[in-house]
Design a protein around this motif. Structure first.
Motif, mmCIF file in Angstrom:
data_model
loop_
_atom_site.group_PDB
_atom_site.id
_atom_site.type_symbol
_atom_site.label_atom_id
_atom_site.label_comp_id
_atom_site.label_asym_id
_atom_site.label_seq_id
_atom_site.Cartn_x
_atom_site.Cartn_y
_atom_site.Cartn_z
ATOM 1 N N ARG A 115 0.801 -1.127 0.273
ATOM 2 C CA ARG A 115 -0.470 -0.158 -0.071
ATOM 3 C C ARG A 115 0.793 1.428 0.106
ATOM 4 N N PRO A 116 0.393 2.022 -0.976
ATOM 5 C CA PRO A 116 0.999 3.491 -0.293
ATOM 6 C C PRO A 116 2.032 4.075 0.770
ATOM 7 N N GLU A 117 0.488 3.990 1.151
ATOM 8 C CA GLU A 117 0.948 4.230 2.963
ATOM 9 C C GLU A 117 1.452 4.122 3.275
ATOM 10 N N LYS A 118 2.053 2.414 3.889
ATOM 11 C CA LYS A 118 2.981 1.946 3.878
ATOM 12 C C LYS A 118 4.053 2.564 3.317
ATOM 13 N N ARG A 119 4.114 2.378 1.751
ATOM 14 C CA ARG A 119 5.395 2.579 1.761
ATOM 15 C C ARG A 119 6.212 4.037 2.061
ATOM 16 N N LYS A 120 4.510 5.424 2.292
ATOM 17 C CA LYS A 120 5.465 6.231 2.267
ATOM 18 C C LYS A 120 6.217 6.278 4.378
ATOM 19 N N ALA A 121 5.196 5.545 4.937
ATOM 20 C CA ALA A 121 5.889 5.390 5.812
ATOM 21 C C ALA A 121 7.306 5.085 6.324
ATOM 22 N N ARG A 135 9.829 7.478 5.275
ATOM 23 C CA ARG A 135 10.015 8.299 6.466
ATOM 24 C C ARG A 135 11.363 8.423 7.112
ATOM 25 N N HIS A 173 8.677 -3.310 -0.920
ATOM 26 C CA HIS A 173 7.979 -2.407 -1.084
ATOM 27 C C HIS A 173 9.519 -2.253 -1.637
#
Length: 213
Positions: free
Chosen positions: A9-15, A18, A51
């Protein structure tokens, strides 16, 4: 270098990105582990690997993202301060001050840049080259293009804009960068302004157009 996986999921990738930026900035490339990045992101190590195929791929991804964001900020500053010249000396000084602020107050992104500079020998050559191209080299190229345009308007005398951009950066920015250890130690605002103004004066002695008459 292994390819980056598109799964997850994109939000996991962003986390994860970061977290990786923070961990790489804090620990450096060699000491940072995928376990530490997973813990920082609050995910399993398996999720990190879903990811990003390996540490090198993850490092390259966050380094390029960080560099690209900074290069875009500097591009915006060039447009703001040197797109329409009112007072060349003042406009150049304002750009130099704001560029120093942008680079040296970049938080985790700044820490990542410091880690890269401190660990050049440990970072894969292709990763280092890509990072340089994404921000330091790109920003110098943007500045050179702006100087070429100013020379075309008769505001500067520049035969080769590339070394002019390098010299401007050395004169107006590197003193602040070294004194602050690339953003790790605060430098008073008045000192940033003083270094920028002195650097611009030296730059204009070399490249400034002769006064009319």
């Amino acid at each position: 270098m292994a390819a980056t996986s598109g799964a997850g999921r994109p939000e996991k990738r962003k986390a994860i990105a970061r977290a990786a930026t923070a961990v790489f900035g804090r620990e450096g490339y060699a000491r940072a582990s995928m376990d530490a990045i997973a813990a920082e992101a609050g995910v399993s190590k398996r999720t990190v690997y879903n990811h990003f195929a390996d540490k090198e791929t993850l490092f390259l991804s966050v380094a390029l993202e960080s560099s690209g964001e900074l290069a875009e900020k500097i591009r915006d500053l060039l447009d703001r301060h040197l797109g329409r010249i009112v007072d060349l000396r003042q406009d150049l000084t304002d750009f130099a001050v704001d560029r120093a602020r942008a680079v040296l107050s970049a938080g985790d992104h700044g820490a990542l840049g410091r880690a890269i500079r401190a660990e050049v020998a440990n970072i894969p050559a292709d990763v280092l080259e890509a990072w340089l191209e994404a921000s330091p080299v790109a920003s110098l190229r943007d500045l050179a293009e702006r100087f070429e345009a100013l020379a075309g308007r008769g505001l500067l005398v520049v035969d080769d804009p590339a070394p002019a951009a390098e010299q401007f950066t050395l004169l107006t920015f590197h003193g602040v960068a070294e004194r602050s250890f690339w953003g790790a130690v605060p430098v008073p605002e008045e000192e940033v302004g003083r270094i920028a103004a002195l650097g611009v004066d030296a730059f204009l002695k070399i490249y400034g157009a002769p006064a009319a008459g």
